[in-house]
Design a protein around this motif. Structure first.
Motif, short mmCIF file in Angstrom:
data_model
loop_
_atom_site.label_atom_id
_atom_site.label_comp_id
_atom_site.label_asym_id
_atom_site.label_seq_id
_atom_site.Cartn_x
_atom_site.Cartn_y
_atom_site.Cartn_z
N ALA A 29 48.94 -15.60 90.63
CA ALA A 29 48.93 -16.37 89.61
C ALA A 29 48.32 -16.46 87.98
O ALA A 29 48.32 -16.41 87.35
CB ALA A 29 49.00 -18.02 89.93
N SER B 261 56.95 -22.23 85.99
CA SER B 261 56.24 -21.79 86.50
C SER B 261 55.09 -21.78 85.84
O SER B 261 54.77 -21.51 84.68
CB SER B 261 56.40 -20.35 87.11
OG SER B 261 55.47 -20.08 88.21
N PRO B 262 54.35 -22.56 87.00
CA PRO B 262 52.46 -22.60 86.17
C PRO B 262 52.03 -20.96 86.23
O PRO B 262 50.97 -20.93 85.64
CB PRO B 262 52.21 -23.02 87.14
CG PRO B 262 52.86 -23.53 88.28
CD PRO B 262 54.32 -23.56 87.78
N ALA B 263 52.88 -19.92 87.23
CA ALA B 263 51.72 -18.30 86.86
C ALA B 263 52.04 -18.66 85.94
O ALA B 263 52.66 -18.67 85.10
CB ALA B 263 52.95 -17.93 87.52
N ALA C 210 55.42 -27.65 89.19
CA ALA C 210 54.43 -26.41 89.97
C ALA C 210 55.71 -26.69 90.90
O ALA C 210 55.55 -25.24 91.98
CB ALA C 210 53.29 -28.21 90.60
N GLU C 211 56.83 -26.47 91.22
CA GLU C 211 57.49 -26.65 92.28
C GLU C 211 58.52 -25.71 92.09
O GLU C 211 58.91 -24.87 92.84
CB GLU C 211 58.95 -27.78 92.45
CG GLU C 211 59.18 -28.30 91.17
CD GLU C 211 58.81 -29.76 90.57
OE1 GLU C 211 57.44 -29.43 90.63
OE2 GLU C 211 59.67 -30.37 90.07
N ASN D 64 56.59 -22.51 91.50
CA ASN D 64 55.70 -21.19 91.69
C ASN D 64 56.01 -20.46 92.34
O ASN D 64 57.35 -20.16 92.89
CB ASN D 64 54.66 -21.98 92.11
CG ASN D 64 55.34 -22.35 93.58
OD1 ASN D 64 54.98 -21.05 94.51
ND2 ASN D 64 55.04 -23.81 93.93
N GLY E 93 61.06 -18.64 86.11
CA GLY E 93 60.55 -18.45 87.95
C GLY E 93 60.20 -16.66 87.97
O GLY E 93 59.81 -15.61 87.33
N HIS E 94 60.69 -16.16 89.05
CA HIS E 94 60.36 -15.52 89.80
C HIS E 94 61.52 -15.38 91.20
O HIS E 94 62.02 -15.86 91.64
CB HIS E 94 58.66 -15.43 90.89
CG HIS E 94 57.73 -16.73 89.86
ND1 HIS E 94 56.97 -15.65 89.14
CD2 HIS E 94 57.41 -17.67 89.54
CE1 HIS E 94 55.93 -15.99 88.66
NE2 HIS E 94 56.16 -18.01 88.91
#
Length: 159
Positions: free
Chosen positions: A21, A53-55, A76-77, A79, A104-105
């Motif tokens: 993260a 995303s919090p990353a 947070a969901e 991530n 996001g990822h």
């Protein structure tokens, strides 16, 4: 509803000493994010809800767009370990009537894309910094249909 999937730009490689993260964008990643922010700002509706995303690499990807007065929320969901179900729930898909962008990822973004546009395929490969724009439209009495509206890469942005 439109659902926009933006994968974070190029980031430092992971290693045992650096928590996933906490990985940051590379100089190339910062350039990718700037190009995509320029393009996104020209095409996003004003009322687009943006969830990030919090990353750190995802937040850094979003920063050039935030500097163009686009508001966003850390979610947070979204991530790096999130599932496609987590992302779709965060976006309130398919019930939302607004445009939602998720920053996001992989592989969760690719899993969402595959589920919505290529259900016979398990996943799609969303490349770093790319945007996949998915839309739902009524079609001649057939009900709502899901379409891939666009895929954009920072390499295609002229700035």
């Amino acid at each position: 509803m439109d659902l926009i999937l933006w994968r974070h730009a190029e980031a430092e490689p992971g290693n045992e000493e650096l928590a996933d993260a906490l990985r940051r964008l590379t100089p190339k990643g910062h350039k990718q994010a700037q190009k995509m922010a320029y393009w996104l700002d020209s095409v996003l509706p004003d009322n687009c809800r943006i969830l990030v995303s919090p990353a750190i690499r995802a937040r850094e990807t979003m920063m050039p767009l935030a500097k163009l007065n686009r508001k966003f929320k850390i979610a947070a969901e979204i991530n790096p370990e999130a599932s496609a179900d987590d992302l779709l729930k965060a976006a309130n898909w398919p019930d939302s009537r607004e445009t939602v962008m998720l920053v996001g990822h992989q592989p969760s973004l690719g899993d969402v894309a595959a589920r919505l546009i290529t259900p016979k395929q398990n996943e799609c490969a969303v490349r770093k910094a790319n945007v996949w724009w998915i839309t739902q439209k009524e079609r001649d009495g057939e009900g709502l249909r899901t379409y891939l509206k666009a895929i954009m890469s920072p390499d295609l942005v002229i700035k």
